[in-house]
Design a protein around this motif. Sequence first.
Motif, short mmCIF file in Angstrom:
data_model
loop_
_atom_site.label_atom_id
_atom_site.label_comp_id
_atom_site.label_asym_id
_atom_site.label_seq_id
_atom_site.Cartn_x
_atom_site.Cartn_y
_atom_site.Cartn_z
N ASN A 76 0.85 -1.21 0.00
CA ASN A 76 0.00 0.00 0.00
C ASN A 76 0.87 1.25 0.00
O ASN A 76 0.58 2.23 0.69
CB ASN A 76 -0.91 -0.01 1.24
N TYR A 77 1.95 1.20 -0.76
CA TYR A 77 2.98 2.24 -0.64
C TYR A 77 2.46 3.63 -1.03
O TYR A 77 2.82 4.62 -0.40
CB TYR A 77 4.20 1.88 -1.49
N GLU A 78 1.60 3.67 -2.04
CA GLU A 78 1.11 4.97 -2.50
C GLU A 78 0.35 5.68 -1.38
O GLU A 78 0.51 6.89 -1.17
CB GLU A 78 0.21 4.77 -3.73
N HIS A 79 -0.44 4.91 -0.65
CA HIS A 79 -1.19 5.48 0.47
C HIS A 79 -0.24 6.04 1.53
O HIS A 79 -0.37 7.19 1.97
CB HIS A 79 -2.11 4.41 1.10
N PHE A 80 0.74 5.22 1.92
CA PHE A 80 1.67 5.66 2.98
C PHE A 80 2.57 6.81 2.48
O PHE A 80 2.93 7.69 3.26
CB PHE A 80 2.52 4.48 3.46
N ARG A 81 2.89 6.78 1.21
CA ARG A 81 3.71 7.86 0.66
C ARG A 81 2.97 9.20 0.78
O ARG A 81 3.55 10.22 1.15
CB ARG A 81 4.03 7.57 -0.81
N ASN A 82 1.67 9.16 0.50
CA ASN A 82 0.87 10.38 0.65
C ASN A 82 0.71 10.77 2.11
O ASN A 82 0.80 11.94 2.48
CB ASN A 82 -0.51 10.19 0.02
N LEU A 83 0.48 9.76 2.94
CA LEU A 83 0.27 10.01 4.37
C LEU A 83 1.46 10.72 4.99
O LEU A 83 1.30 11.67 5.76
CB LEU A 83 0.03 8.66 5.08
N GLN B 162 4.72 3.12 12.52
CA GLN B 162 3.38 2.57 12.72
C GLN B 162 3.36 1.59 13.90
O GLN B 162 2.47 1.66 14.74
CB GLN B 162 2.91 1.85 11.45
#
Lengths: 254, 104
Positions: free
Chosen positions: A169-176, A196
């Motif tokens: 889920n890298y894109e999500h965490f990258r945005n986060l 986390q």
Amino acid sequence: MTTGVLMYCFNTPTMEYSKLALKSCELIEKNLNLTITIVTDHETHKNFPQVGGISYKIVKHKTQNYRFYRGQNVPWYNMERANAYEHSLYDTTLLLDCDYLCFTSNLLELCKSDNDFLLHNKVHDISGLNRILGKLESTLPIVWATVVMFKKTERVKAIFDMIKHVQQNYEHFRNLYRIKFKNYRNDYAFAIALHQLQGQIKTNDFIPTPMNMLPHEYDVLDVDDSSVVYQYNKKVNVVTDTDVHVLDKEFISV
Amino acid sequence: MDIGKLKKYSDLAHDLNVTKRNSLEKMRARQIMAYEGRLFRADAQTINTVSTLKAHSKQFYLLDTNDNPCHIKDPDDFLRKLIERNQETLNTYSQLHDTLKRRK
């Protein structure tokens, strides 16, 4: 209790990482005297000696990633590192990048500690110009996945499982975490997983000294058994008996 | 002094400063030692702390580099190892320092 080194090595169309790995293995055998396992693919495996003290684990690397290197994007296979817990045959593992050159036995001290997971959170630019860390690259306390000492504990299993989750889920965490770089980087995946799992509080257990790095703008002129000679702007310098992460990948072909 | 000489002076100063910084980092890296499962820095501060606590107690607790407590049951052994490692690293650094002085 077994202790060994785990290394990931996949040649790309532009870079022969296997040559780097062989140089690194030579130094590990000399200075750390530990057994080595290299996780690699079929094609890269052909470049390694088929006899000797190195064990190999053949895997099929995942989707191709890329990295920015000397003004261009080059292929980079770095997704397998998340499986290090499963790939390691040892109770205590030193997970090392194949471009990390061990000129001392300092890493052995980490293996003697009770810590089950240690990595660097600080870096020392040996060129003296502090070019490694940029400003505003993310909102996350950065760690470096280049050198990781881990033991087989439940907590460490959880860390690696979390890293896999972050990878998926890298894109999500990258945005986060507002990470500037669009490509997947293990440094950030490890940093996110630790953040986390520690309840979003800065973690405390790190390798006490910074990791020595030589930026990729610097050309490595020579590497022998104890030192690295490098050059930038016609200035030549040498670093001796010091573990160092060399970002110039072309020196090995010199 | 002409600009060429000043440039040479600056280049030499750069090299010496970088070498000195890297040697200090090398010394600090070598000063990290494991003891009773904890990591300690064999520097003057640790040596002084252990020496002071040893004068008052046969056993004591000390925080390691990551703030984890360690029960020091044999302060003499610990202090000896700290001093050994400290002097080994300083000896190496001192030799390099002498070499740098000669280059100036």
